[in-house]
Design an enzyme around this catalytic site. Structure first.
Site, PDB file in Angstrom:
ATOM      1  CD  GLU A  25      68.049  33.571 -22.981  1.00 27.90           C
ATOM      2  OE1 GLU A  25      67.114  34.045 -23.646  1.00 27.90           O
ATOM      3  OE2 GLU A  25      67.913  33.092 -21.842  1.00 27.90           O
ATOM      4  CD  GLU A 174      61.019  37.246 -19.060  1.00 26.20           C
ATOM      5  OE1 GLU A 174      60.804  36.042 -18.820  1.00 26.20           O
ATOM      6  OE2 GLU A 174      60.737  37.778 -20.158  1.00 26.20           O
ATOM      7  CE1 TYR A 248      60.204  37.525 -27.017  1.00 25.00           C
ATOM      8  CE2 TYR A 248      59.802  37.694 -24.663  1.00 25.00           C
ATOM      9  CZ  TYR A 248      60.677  37.552 -25.724  1.00 25.00           C
ATOM     10  OH  TYR A 248      62.024  37.422 -25.489  1.00 25.00           O
ATOM     11  CD  GLU A 299      63.842  38.791 -22.933  1.00 24.21           C
ATOM     12  OE1 GLU A 299      62.950  37.962 -23.198  1.00 24.21           O
ATOM     13  OE2 GLU A 299      64.675  38.620 -22.025  1.00 24.21           O
TER      14      GLU A 299
END
Ligand code: AHR
Length: 507
Positions: A25, A174, A248, A299
């Protein structure tokens, strides 16, 4: 001693190489001073990309790289990153760290990088702040045949006459959060709009599509999002080839200076990946959409407090990576292997100078992290056929072994992680339904403690060592260690282990 049964006849499916994907990113020091040093830099580079990263990546065969975000994607104008006149803009992260986006790395540069390292490209389309037509123009710019349209001619003028090969287009990022704070119902309709006009451009008369479309799924365990999205998208004519979710596992204690309790707390959270995969996939199955909406974990990783990396906090989200991160990596990749029938792609976040990175770089210095070493060790799983593993007596996290196995060209690869940060474990692999053919090779990844990590001063504090075979295929893993065993096998052999107890169902 822990027995790991390798149930050779029970094939779980092909491990898509894309389960070993990466994410890059425009954030902090990921490109800026990390992967990208610029063409005129004194730091060795290949057309502006740090040579050490390019060469390091080549060694682990990165199957796919996602770009340009993350949150960054949702305020990105693709036109800013083409041609000779690149505007400097406030990107998504500029308000966080005061660094403007120079757009030096744009579409051509990123795809050049993918070509250098042999990775497929996965581009994230801005859904939140541009129109479907702007997104479609980017797709046309990238994929229109040479000379066929004005955008194809513009691409040629910018140095790439032939169309780019973009394997995957992600529609948004997202969208339950930074990507517009949408409801799943609203995002589903946006997805259908964007995917329809983009899919139309990629569709060929013979039914083939030049690039797959991934819809933006849930935040962790937001199953309501998955239900609403799957229902809406699978019930429509909009093209779709996969559905993402992000997870995450967060942090526990400091990135480096953590306690035994912190160790187990983080591993316990990392293991939740398995339940997430089962449950999101069950919803997809409930809608009969498993052929079109297989999971993409685009992710994943640990998210420690920033400041432990080489920039001392200047680079947003930059963190050190210890043996704890390596064990999280190994157990996560083992989960992906064991669920390769449900997951079609995964992208660890992020490649360099950020969360859960494989590389840390500053000026001319560049090192690989223990996480990189795990990707290196697990590389033989890419494209192999997964076989079921059953670890006996694997209940308590403090004595658990994470395992997965696969076979390719007659060679079996078993990967293991010792989830204990206190005790060594000897693993006894028992092959069922096939026979060992030789002693094979074994490798161990560990440091001198659970906090062991590499630095510019000690780049080899954590390294992979080959361990001499003793003829039994047994492996002893110190606390906080990862291992890999590779042995040639002869299939179809009778089960030589009939006097052993039948393996249970805990894997
Ligand atoms: O990886 C950092 C950020 O985490 C990404 O931009 C975003 O998608 C996620 O919240």
């Amino acid at each position: 001693m822990k027995t790991v049964y390798l149930v050779y006849p029970e094939k779980l499916g092909k491990i898509a190489p894309e389960l070993y994907g990466h994410f890059t990113e425009h954030i902090g020091g990921m490109f800026r001073g990390g992967v990208w040093v610029g063409r005129d830099s004194a730091i060795p580079n290949i057309r502006g990309f740090r040579k050490a990263v390019v060469e390091g990546l080549r060694r682990i065969a990165p199957p796919v790289i996602r770009w340009p975000g993350g949150c960054f994607a949702e305020t990105y104008h693709w036109r800013d990153g083409i041609g000779s006149d690149r505007p400097v803009r406030a990107g998504w992260w500029t308000s966080w760290d005061g660094r403007a986006e120079t757009n030096e790395v744009g579409t051509h540069e990123f795809l050049d990088f993918c070509g250098m390292v042999g990775a497929k490209a996965y581009l994230a389309v801005n859904v939140t702040s541009v129109t479907p037509m702007e997104a479609r123009d980017w797709v046309e710019y990238c994929t229109a045949p040479r000379g066929s349209t004005t955008l194809a001619l513009e691409r040629e003028k910018n140095g790439s006459p032939e169309p780019f090969d973009i394997a995957y287009w992600g529609i948004g990022n997202e969208n339950w959060g930074g990507g517009g704070n949408m409801t799943p119902e609203f995002y589903a309709l946006e997805y259908r709009r964007f995917a329809t006009v983009i899919g139309n451009l990629l569709q060929r008369r013979n039914g083939e599509r030049l690039g797959e479309l991934i819809c933006g799924g849930a935040n962790g365990r937001d199953y309501a999002w998955t239900r609403a999205l799957t229902g809406s998208v699978s019930g429509s004519e909009a093209p779709v080839d996969g559905m993402s979710f992000h997870f995450y596992c967060g942090t526990a204690g400091d990135a480096v200076d953590f306690s035994t309790e912190n160790w187990y707390a983080l591993l316990e959270r990392a293991e939740r990946m398995e339940d997430l995969i089962r449950r999101h996939y069950a919803i997809v199955q409930g809608y009969g959409a498993e052929d079109r909406m297989k999971l993409v974990v685009d992710e994943w990783g640990c998210w420690h407090a920033e400041g432990s990396g080489p920039s001392g906090g200047q680079n947003l989200f930059e963190q050190q990576s210890t043996m704890r991160d390596a064990v999280v990596t190994a157990l996560t990749l083992n989960i992906f292997n064991n669920h390769c029938d449900k997951v079609r792609m995964a992208n660890v976040a992020q490649l360099c100078n950020n969360l859960h990175s494989l590389f840390l770089a500053d000026g001319p210095d560049c090192i690989v992290t223990p996480t990189y070493r795990v990707f290196e060790l697990f590389r033989p799983h890419q494209g192999a056929e997964a076989i079921r593993t059953v670890v006996e007596d694997n209940g308590d996290l403090a004595s658990r072994v994470s395992a997965s196995a696969s076979v390719k060209d007659g060679v079996l690869t078993l990967t293991l992680a010792n989830c204990s940060c206190e005790e060594s474990v000897t693993v006894d692999p028992v092959l069922l339904g096939a026979e060992w053919d030789g002693t094979g090779k074994a490798y161990l990844l560990c440091g001198d403690s659970m906090q062991a990590h590499n630095t510019f001063a000690r780049p080899d504090a954590v390294v992979t060592r080959e361990v001499p075979p003793d003829g039994t295929h047994r492996l002893t893993l110190p606390p906080a260690a990862v291992a890999m065993l590779q042995v040639r096998v002869r299939s179809g052999a009778p089960d030589a282990e009939t006097d052993r107890p039948t393996p249970g169902t805990r894997g």
